[in-house]
Design a protein around this motif. Structure first.
Motif, PDB file in Angstrom:
ATOM      1  N   SER A   1       0.823  -1.195   0.000  1.00  0.00           N
ATOM      2  CA  SER A   1       0.000   0.000   0.000  1.00  0.00           C
ATOM      3  C   SER A   1       0.869   1.262   0.000  1.00  0.00           C
TER       4      SER A   1
ATOM      5  N   TYR B   1       1.036   4.250  -2.872  1.00  0.00           N
ATOM      6  CA  TYR B   1       0.877   5.677  -2.621  1.00  0.00           C
ATOM      7  C   TYR B   1       2.075   6.469  -3.150  1.00  0.00           C
TER       8      TYR B   1
ATOM      9  N   THR C   1      -5.016  15.598  -1.703  1.00  0.00           N
ATOM     10  CA  THR C   1      -5.662  14.420  -1.135  1.00  0.00           C
ATOM     11  C   THR C   1      -6.662  13.831  -2.121  1.00  0.00           C
TER      12      THR C   1
ATOM     13  N   SER D   1      -6.889  10.201  -3.887  1.00  0.00           N
ATOM     14  CA  SER D   1      -8.098   9.423  -3.655  1.00  0.00           C
ATOM     15  C   SER D   1      -8.644   8.851  -4.962  1.00  0.00           C
TER      16      SER D   1
ATOM     17  N   VAL E   1      -9.526   5.061  -3.445  1.00  0.00           N
ATOM     18  CA  VAL E   1      -9.835   4.930  -2.024  1.00  0.00           C
ATOM     19  C   VAL E   1     -10.493   6.222  -1.561  1.00  0.00           C
TER      20      VAL E   1
ATOM     21  N   SER F   1      -9.147   7.946   3.789  1.00  0.00           N
ATOM     22  CA  SER F   1      -8.090   6.935   3.816  1.00  0.00           C
ATOM     23  C   SER F   1      -6.758   7.555   3.400  1.00  0.00           C
TER      24      SER F   1
ATOM     25  N   SER G   1      -5.199   9.511   6.234  1.00  0.00           N
ATOM     26  CA  SER G   1      -4.522   8.741   7.284  1.00  0.00           C
ATOM     27  C   SER G   1      -3.226   8.115   6.766  1.00  0.00           C
ATOM     28  N   MET G   2      -3.203   7.747   5.506  1.00  0.00           N
ATOM     29  CA  MET G   2      -1.946   7.229   4.957  1.00  0.00           C
ATOM     30  C   MET G   2      -0.889   8.332   4.856  1.00  0.00           C
TER      31      MET G   2
END
Lengths: 225, 225
Positions: free
Chosen positions: A5, A9, A25, A29, A34, A38, A41-42
């Motif tokens: 993951s 990213y 962001t 996304s 996602v 999410s 937070s990543m």
DNA sequence: TATCATTTTTAGATGAGTCTAAATTCTATT
DNA sequence: AATAGAATTTAGACTCATCTAAAAATGATA
């Protein structure tokens, strides 16, 4: 080692950064499919690991360390794509999907072996540059086919691999990397583009022409409005 | 599709089942390097998915469906091992580790391409049979080299791939699948075994000889005690 | 400059797979 | 047949990556 993951990213951030300067962001996304929450937070996690810098509400940016990793993954991805195409005859519209999974589990040893078998290549099947082991990458100086004018000729440098249908579409016209072609006519308002590739004529929608990048542009710039 | 973890459990169950009839929680725990409690909870899940049958405290057994999946994974694994060895020159003691990760992300299409490039092989580099697409597998009728007697000759059928050191060790003696050899002497109480392979003599510990499986045994059975 | 739509973040929950510690069941031995 | 020791399961907690719903910050425009 980082998780699959995290690698995804970092790769996505690199790719967006190359085009947009601001890596939001929302853009992540969408690219990664996602929820925005999410991504937030990543981002927090990547930031703690010093792989990106982040100012709240201001987007992220890869650090040196983050860029290094993302280029390693991209190197894996593109070497795999080329290997699949060359050694196993996988069509260019399918190599991306396969590489997407394999890139995360490829060992350095196997990477080196593939690199050698391929003769230390510099481009993947879509024309994208393959980063070197030490993390340098030769980004291309190319423009979208859609920006050409009637009468100009050019050489295909790269085709975006984001959509297999696009690859099949332009592949049918012979628009592979290194293909020479000439623009016979181009209609205004994002109209169709008539081109001649390897002796035969084709018509291309401007949507597709946005994603075909060309170099070595020659000929009249005044041919059409 | 099943998770990587589920695939690993099914594969492990198949492999233990082949030797031990009872597939205990503990044996899985050791093989997969997870705590026994973790095995119990995974067994519960596999059981709900009808991939294994399970009686409490009595071990598990693959169902038809479970066996089918485990054989698919094993097919992936072994085809990949052979491909890496043949096409990319990866040494036989390294192919297992690489296959262990790749097997979970290999597409059916790529599996077919590799199968064709290899000429529809039936054995992996360690001599293990490659299951067919439809889930049949030709298990071997072989015995451990350690069970031979002085004077007997035989052919290597398979070498266990569980330990890279073992593979390097027996590889140095030329004990690859299909190699012919003769037992010159074998000491009692699990003593060393003197063999002749391809003209040269070697001495082999009984520990290693447990993991080398042979067929076509010929010659005196009365040579030693 | 006040407001409203958009973007981003927070808060809290979920599922997968794992863990440790404790309870239970099985089995071999006396 | 009782019991000690081994194997297995239960109980409860943790991490990772995700989600939805709600709150907060941004910035575009009236």
């Amino acid at each position: 080692m980082y998780t699959e993951s995290i690698e995804d990213y970092l790769k996505a951030i690199y790719e967006i950064q190359k085009e947009h300067a601001k890596v939001s962001t929302n853009s992540l996304s969408e690219k990664l499919n996602v929820a925005p929450a999410s991504v937030t937070s990543m981002i927090k996690k990547l930031s703690e690991k010093k792989l990106v810098t982040h100012k709240r509400y201001q987007g992220v940016k890869l650090t040196k360390a983050g860029q290094k990793i993302s280029l390693e993954i991209i190197r894996h991805h593109r070497l795999i794509e080329l290997y699949l195409a060359e050694a196993l005859g996988v069509p260019w519209d399918q190599v991306h999907e396969e590489a997407e999974k394999w890139e995360h589990v490829l060992s350095e040893d196997l990477e080196d072996r593939m690199d050698a078998v391929l003769g230390y290549p510099t481009r993947d099947p879509h024309g994208a540059p393959i980063p070197s082991r030490d993390g340098t990458i030769a980004e291309l100086d190319s423009i979208p086919l859609a920006d050409l004018r009637s009468g100009q000729s050019a050489v295909v440098a790269e085709v975006s691999d984001h959509d297999p249908d696009l690859l099949r579409y332009v592949g049918k016209m012979g628009l592979y990397p290194k293909a020479k072609f000439k623009v016979l006519s181009i209609e205004p308002f994002n109209g169709p583009i008539k081109i001649k590739v390897d002796g035969s004529e084709h018509v291309l929608g401007s949507g597709a022409a946005q994603y075909v990048f060309v170099t070595e542009v020659k000929g009249s710039t005044t041919g059409a409005t």
